[in-house]
Design an enzyme around this catalytic site. Structure first.
Site, PDB file in Angstrom:
ATOM      1  N   SER A   1       0.840  -1.187   0.000  1.00 21.32           N
ATOM      2  CA  SER A   1       0.000   0.000   0.000  1.00 21.32           C
ATOM      3  C   SER A   1       0.883   1.248   0.000  1.00 21.32           C
ATOM      4  O   SER A   1       1.611   1.497   0.973  1.00 21.32           O
ATOM      5  CB  SER A   1      -0.880  -0.026   1.257  1.00 21.32           C
ATOM      6  OG  SER A   1      -1.310   1.264   1.564  1.00 21.32           O
TER       7      SER A   1
ATOM      8  N   LYS B   1      31.171   0.272   2.186  1.00 21.01           N
ATOM      9  CA  LYS B   1      31.306   0.320   3.651  1.00 21.01           C
ATOM     10  C   LYS B   1      32.366  -0.689   4.087  1.00 21.01           C
ATOM     11  O   LYS B   1      32.242  -1.885   3.791  1.00 21.01           O
ATOM     12  CB  LYS B   1      29.939  -0.020   4.274  1.00 21.01           C
ATOM     13  CG  LYS B   1      29.936  -0.103   5.781  1.00 21.01           C
ATOM     14  CD  LYS B   1      28.542  -0.405   6.315  1.00 21.01           C
ATOM     15  CE  LYS B   1      28.566  -0.705   7.801  1.00 21.01           C
ATOM     16  NZ  LYS B   1      27.281  -1.202   8.301  1.00 21.01           N
TER      17      LYS B   1
ATOM     18  N   GLU C   1      24.366  -2.559  14.529  1.00 19.81           N
ATOM     19  CA  GLU C   1      25.335  -3.296  13.705  1.00 19.81           C
ATOM     20  C   GLU C   1      24.744  -3.622  12.330  1.00 19.81           C
ATOM     21  O   GLU C   1      25.175  -4.565  11.674  1.00 19.81           O
ATOM     22  CB  GLU C   1      25.794  -4.565  14.426  1.00 19.81           C
ATOM     23  CG  GLU C   1      26.822  -4.317  15.525  1.00 19.81           C
ATOM     24  CD  GLU C   1      28.251  -4.063  15.000  1.00 19.81           C
ATOM     25  OE1 GLU C   1      28.470  -4.183  13.785  1.00 19.81           O
ATOM     26  OE2 GLU C   1      29.121  -3.755  15.822  1.00 19.81           O
TER      27      GLU C   1
HETATM   28  C1  LIG Z   1      15.472   3.447  12.912  1.00 18.42           C
HETATM   29  C2  LIG Z   1      15.801   2.279  12.039  1.00 18.42           C
HETATM   30  C3  LIG Z   1      17.033   2.224  11.397  1.00 18.42           C
HETATM   31  C4  LIG Z   1      17.348   1.106  10.609  1.00 18.42           C
HETATM   32  N1  LIG Z   1      18.595   1.021  10.022  1.00 18.42           N
HETATM   33  C5  LIG Z   1      18.953  -0.117   9.396  1.00 18.42           C
HETATM   34  C6  LIG Z   1      20.238  -0.282   8.818  1.00 18.42           C
HETATM   35  O1  LIG Z   1      21.054   0.631   8.803  1.00 18.42           O
HETATM   36  N2  LIG Z   1      20.532  -1.462   8.251  1.00 18.42           N
HETATM   37  C7  LIG Z   1      19.639  -2.486   8.201  1.00 18.42           C
HETATM   38  O2  LIG Z   1      19.967  -3.571   7.724  1.00 18.42           O
HETATM   39  N3  LIG Z   1      18.384  -2.329   8.673  1.00 18.42           N
HETATM   40  C8  LIG Z   1      18.037  -1.190   9.270  1.00 18.42           C
HETATM   41  N4  LIG Z   1      16.773  -1.050   9.757  1.00 18.42           N
HETATM   42  C9  LIG Z   1      15.789  -2.078   9.507  1.00 18.42           C
HETATM   43  C10 LIG Z   1      15.261  -1.925   8.109  1.00 18.42           C
HETATM   44  O3  LIG Z   1      14.727  -0.647   7.922  1.00 18.42           O
HETATM   45  C11 LIG Z   1      14.156  -2.955   7.874  1.00 18.42           C
HETATM   46  O4  LIG Z   1      14.626  -4.212   8.247  1.00 18.42           O
HETATM   47  C12 LIG Z   1      13.807  -3.026   6.440  1.00 18.42           C
HETATM   48  O5  LIG Z   1      13.518  -1.761   5.944  1.00 18.42           O
HETATM   49  C13 LIG Z   1      12.650  -3.942   6.229  1.00 18.42           C
HETATM   50  O6  LIG Z   1      11.448  -3.341   6.586  1.00 18.42           O
HETATM   51  P1  LIG Z   1      10.149  -4.126   6.202  1.00 18.42           P
HETATM   52  O7  LIG Z   1      10.155  -4.321   4.732  1.00 18.42           O
HETATM   53  O8  LIG Z   1      10.064  -5.311   7.064  1.00 18.42           O
HETATM   54  O9  LIG Z   1       8.982  -3.147   6.646  1.00 18.42           O
HETATM   55  P2  LIG Z   1       8.417  -1.793   5.993  1.00 18.42           P
HETATM   56  O10 LIG Z   1       9.476  -1.019   5.301  1.00 18.42           O
HETATM   57  O11 LIG Z   1       7.674  -1.113   7.088  1.00 18.42           O
HETATM   58  O12 LIG Z   1       7.399  -2.279   4.887  1.00 18.42           O
HETATM   59  C14 LIG Z   1       6.117  -2.735   5.223  1.00 18.42           C
HETATM   60  C15 LIG Z   1       5.297  -2.906   3.969  1.00 18.42           C
HETATM   61  O13 LIG Z   1       4.047  -3.473   4.307  1.00 18.42           O
HETATM   62  C16 LIG Z   1       3.033  -2.739   3.667  1.00 18.42           C
HETATM   63  N5  LIG Z   1       1.796  -2.840   4.448  1.00 18.42           N
HETATM   64  C17 LIG Z   1       1.646  -2.705   5.785  1.00 18.42           C
HETATM   65  N6  LIG Z   1       0.339  -2.811   6.126  1.00 18.42           N
HETATM   66  C18 LIG Z   1      -0.331  -3.029   4.987  1.00 18.42           C
HETATM   67  C19 LIG Z   1      -1.715  -3.208   4.665  1.00 18.42           C
HETATM   68  N7  LIG Z   1      -2.681  -3.153   5.608  1.00 18.42           N
HETATM   69  N8  LIG Z   1      -2.054  -3.404   3.387  1.00 18.42           N
HETATM   70  C20 LIG Z   1      -1.121  -3.432   2.408  1.00 18.42           C
HETATM   71  N9  LIG Z   1       0.207  -3.266   2.647  1.00 18.42           N
HETATM   72  C21 LIG Z   1       0.593  -3.055   3.918  1.00 18.42           C
HETATM   73  C22 LIG Z   1       3.569  -1.331   3.586  1.00 18.42           C
HETATM   74  O14 LIG Z   1       2.906  -0.592   2.591  1.00 18.42           O
HETATM   75  C23 LIG Z   1       5.018  -1.624   3.224  1.00 18.42           C
HETATM   76  O15 LIG Z   1       5.117  -1.828   1.832  1.00 18.42           O
HETATM   77  C24 LIG Z   1      16.415   0.064  10.481  1.00 18.42           C
HETATM   78  C25 LIG Z   1      15.152   0.171  11.079  1.00 18.42           C
HETATM   79  C26 LIG Z   1      14.842   1.264  11.853  1.00 18.42           C
HETATM   80  C27 LIG Z   1      13.498   1.336  12.499  1.00 18.42           C
END
Ligand SMILES: Cc1cc2nc3c(=O)[nH]c(=O)nc-3n(C[C@H](O)[C@H](O)[C@H](O)COP(=O)(O)OP(=O)(O)OC[C@H]3O[C@@H](n4cnc5c(N)ncnc54)[C@H](O)[C@@H]3O)c2cc1C
Length: 510
Positions: free
Chosen positions: A41, A80, A345
Site C-alpha cells: 500500500s 562500507k 550493527e
Molecule cells: C530506525 C531504524 C534504522 C534502521 N537502520 C537499518 C540499517 O542501517 N541497516 C539495516 O539492515 N536495517 C536497518 N533497519 C531495519 C530496516 O529498515 C528494515 O529491516 C527493512 O527496511 C525492512 O522493513 P520491512 O520491509 O520489514 O517493513 P516496511 O518497510 O515497514 O514495509 C512494510 C510494507 O508493508 C506494507 N503494508 C503494511 N500494512 C499493509 C496493509 N494493511 N495493506 C497493504 N500493505 C501493507 C507497507 O505498505 C510496506 O510496503 C532500520 C530500522 C529502523 C526502524
C-alpha cells in the site's frame, strides 16, 4: 507420502523485506509453477530507513546475479568497510569495527595473541593498525579485493554497501516484476482464517478484492498484519537487554566526499548514525524515551549533522525483540514483522536475507509439516540470540557513567553465552564463534578491544616463535598494511570511475 506442492505465495508488504523476498523467490523458482504475488500500500508506505549493510549482502546479490556497479548506481550507493563507534567506550574515544581481519594468523594461532604478547613486552602499536580496512576507512579509501594479490591484504578486502533504502526496494521491484512477480496496489482491510486449521486463507483489500494463496509471507513491517494481528502469535520483548525504543531519522546534504564507513556516535540516552550516500547523508538518533524527551532527542540529532537537514525528522517507535514464532501455521514473518533488534550493527537486512535462505532450505509443501516449521523457528531464534548478545556487548562494556542511561546499560543482564564469551577473552584473549553465528571472531575481537576489555593473558603457543621473530613479523605485517593502503584509490574516485549514480536518479526509478 506424495508431495502436494505450494502453488501460490502471497507476500504482504513491499518494503525491503517484501521485495528482497519477491526477488529471491522469483530467481529461485524461475519457471516452476509457483504464482508469486505481492501486495503493498503506497498510502501506508515503508519504514524508509535501513541503509547500511554487512558483507553477507554480496552473497544475496550474487545469488540474484545482479551487476554490482549497476546496483550501486541505482541505489545512490557507497561502500562500507566497517562501523566507527565514537564515544562508546568513553567520550572522546573512537574505534572501528572492520569487516576484514587483523594481521595474519601464525602457526594456527589468531594474530591478536601475538600482538597481546608483544603488548605485554611494551610494544606500542595498537591493534587497529594491523587492519587494512580500518586504515583505508580512516584515509577515506576504497578498493574491491584484488584477485591476484592473495598474499597481500589487498586480496582480502571485505566490504558491504550503504544505500538509499527506497531506491533499493525499487531496484528489487524491477528485478522481481521482470521475472514474473505480480504486484497489487492496495490496502489490506481484512484477513480470512480457515475455521478448522486456523491457517490464513486470504486477504481482502479495501476495494473488496480478495487474494487467496497457499502460503503467506508477512513483510508488513512492525504491525505484523498476518503474524500478529491475524494469528496472535505473541511477541518476546527484549527491552531489558536492548532498551532503546525510539528513533528519529533525517537526511542531510553532503558536505564532502562520502566516507567508506558508517558512524555510530553514542549520545546521552542512545546513539546517532551517519550513513554517507552519493546524493545525501542518512542520519538518525536511536534513543530510549524513558531517559530523554523526543524534543531533546531531535535537538541532539539536528545539532550534530554534517550539513543542512533536507526535511523534518521522521519519528519511529519500536520494541526490541521478536515474534514468539517467526513461522506460524502458513504464515512466515520476514523483516520488521519478525522482530527488530535496533540498527547498531546493521543486521536487519541481513536477517531478512538469512530468513529467506532458511526458507529456501525448509520450503514447505501444502501439508506444512510442523517439523520444518519448528526447525525454522529454532534456527532463527538462535541467530537472533547471538546477534542480541553482540549488541549488548557494545552497551554493557562501557566506561561511561555520565547519564542515567549509561549507568543502566553498564548493568545490563548477561546471558550465559555472552558471559562465556567475555570470560574467555578476559582470561586468555580467546574469541570463539558458535556454529552459524553471524558475527565472526574478528567482529567480537574488534568490539571487545574497542570497548576496552583487556585480556589477562594470551594463547600459550605464541611464545614458541621467540620475541625477535614475532617482532619482525609484526613489522612486516604493519608494512604490508600501510603499503596496501597507499595503493588504494580514494572512495570518491573509486565511485566516480566505477559506479557514479546519474544526477537524475529518476532515470533509475520504477
Ligand atoms: C530506525 C531504524 C534504522 C534502521 N537502520 C537499518 C540499517 O542501517 N541497516 C539495516 O539492515 N536495517 C536497518 N533497519 C531495519 C530496516 O529498515 C528494515 O529491516 C527493512 O527496511 C525492512 O522493513 P520491512 O520491509 O520489514 O517493513 P516496511 O518497510 O515497514 O514495509 C512494510 C510494507 O508493508 C506494507 N503494508 C503494511 N500494512 C499493509 C496493509 N494493511 N495493506 C497493504 N500493505 C501493507 C507497507 O505498505 C510496506 O510496503 C532500520 C530500522 C529502523 C526502524
Amino acid at each position: 507420502m506424495p508431495v502436494d506442492p505450494i502453488r501460490s505465495v502471497l507476500i504482504v508488504g513491499g518494503g525491503t523485506a517484501g521485495w528482497m523476498t519477491a526477488a529471491a523467490l522469483a530467481k529461485i523458482f524461475g519457471d516452476q509453477a509457483l504464482d508469486i504475488r505481492l501486495v503493498e500500500s503506497e498510502q501506508i508506505g515503508t519504514v524508509g530507513v535501513g541503509e547500511a549493510t554487512i558483507p553477507q549482502i554480496l552473497l544475496f546479490n550474487r545469488m540474484l546475479g545482479i551487476d554490482e556497479n549497476e546496483f550501486v548506481r541505482a541505489t545512490q550507493g557507497t561502500f562500507k568497510l566497517g562501523i566507527e563507534f565514537v564515544n562508546w567506550r568513553r567520550e572522546g574515544h573512537s574505534y572501528i569495527h572492520p569487516f576484514g581481519s587483523y594481521g595474519s594468523d601464525m602457526d594456527g594461532v589468531m594474530f591478536h595473541h601475538f600482538w597481546l604478547h608483544a603488548r605485554q613486552r611494551g610494544y606500542e602499536v595498537d591493534l587497529p593498525e594491523f587492519c587494512l580496512q580500518i586504515i583505508a576507512a580512516r584515509q577515506g579509501k576504497f578498493l574491491r579485493p584484488v584477485p591476484d594479490a592473495r598474499n597481500s591484504p589487498l586480496g582480502h578486502i571485505a566490504y558491504a554497501f550503504q544505500f538509499d533504502a527506497s531506491l533499493y526496494a525499487a531496484y528489487l521491484r524491477r528485478y522481481a516484476e521482470g521475472r514474473g512477480v505480480t504486484r497489487t496496489e492496495g490496502r489490506i482491510a481484512n484477513t480470512r482464517l480457515d475455521p478448522e486449521t486456523g491457517h490464513v486463507q486470504g486477504v481482502q483489500l479495501e476495494n473488496g478484492e480478495t487474494i487467496e494463496a497457499d502460503f503467506f509471507i508477512d513483510c508488513s513491517g512492525f504491525r505484523g498484519l498476518l503474524i500478529e494481528q491475524a494469528l496472535k502469535t505473541g511477541y518476546e520483548d527484549w527491552s531489558s537487554w536492548l532498551p532503546c525504543n525510539s528513533a528519529l531519522a533525517v537526511p542531510s546534504e553532503n558536505t564532502g566526499p562520502p566516507s567508506p564507513y558508517t558512524r555510530a556516535t553514542a549520545r546521552k540516552a542512545g546513539w546517532q548514525w551517519r550513513i554517507p550516500l552519493q546524493h545525501r547523508t542518512g542520519n538518525g538518533h536511536v534513543y530510549c524515551s524513558d531517559h530523554i524527551s523526543d524534543d531533546e532527542a531531535a535537538n541532539i540529532l539536528l545539532s550534530n549533522l554534517d550539513g543542512p537537514a533536507l526535511r523534518d525528522p521522521l519519528q519511529l517507535r519500536f520494541t526490541t525483540g521478536h515474534r514468539k514464532k517467526f513461522w506460524n501455521k502458513n504464515v512466515l514473518a520476514i523483516g520488521l514483522s519478525a522482530g527488530f533488534m535496533e540498527p547498531l550493527e546493521s543486521t536487519s537486512i541481513h536477517l531478512i536475507q538469512s530468513g529467506i535462505a532458511r526458507l529456501m532450505t525448509l520450503f514447505p509443501d501444502r501439508a506444512f509439516n510442523p517439523v520444518d516449521i519448528d526447525e525454522y523457528n529454532r534456527l532463527t531464534l538462535q541467530e537472533y540470540d547471538y546477534v542480541r548478545d553482540f549488541l549488548v556487548l557494545h552497551y554493557r562494556q562501557t566506561e561511561r557513567d555520565d547519564s542515567e542511561f549509561w549507568r543502566y546499560c553498564r548493568n545490563l543482564p548477561l546471558t550465559d553465552h555472552l558471559a562465556r564469551k567475555l570470560a574467555l577473552y578476559q582470561t586468555n584473549g580467546r574469541v570463539s564463534r558458535e556454529k552459524d553465528e553471524l558475527f565472526n571472531e574478528t567482529s567480537w575481537l574488534a568490539v571487545l578491544d574497542g570497548q576496552g576489555v583487556v585480556p589477562q593473558g594470551h594463547h600459550p603457543l605464541v611464545t614458541g616463535l621467540g620475541d625477535a621473530e614475532v617482532d619482525a613479523r609484526l613489522e612486516q605485517i604493519l608494512g604490508a598494511v600501510r603499503a596496501s593502503a597507499r595503493q588504494m584509490p580514494s572512495h570518491a574516485d573509486f565511485i566516480a570511475n566505477q559506479c557514479a549514480a546519474p544526477a537524475d536518479i529518476q532515470l533509475f526509478q520504477a
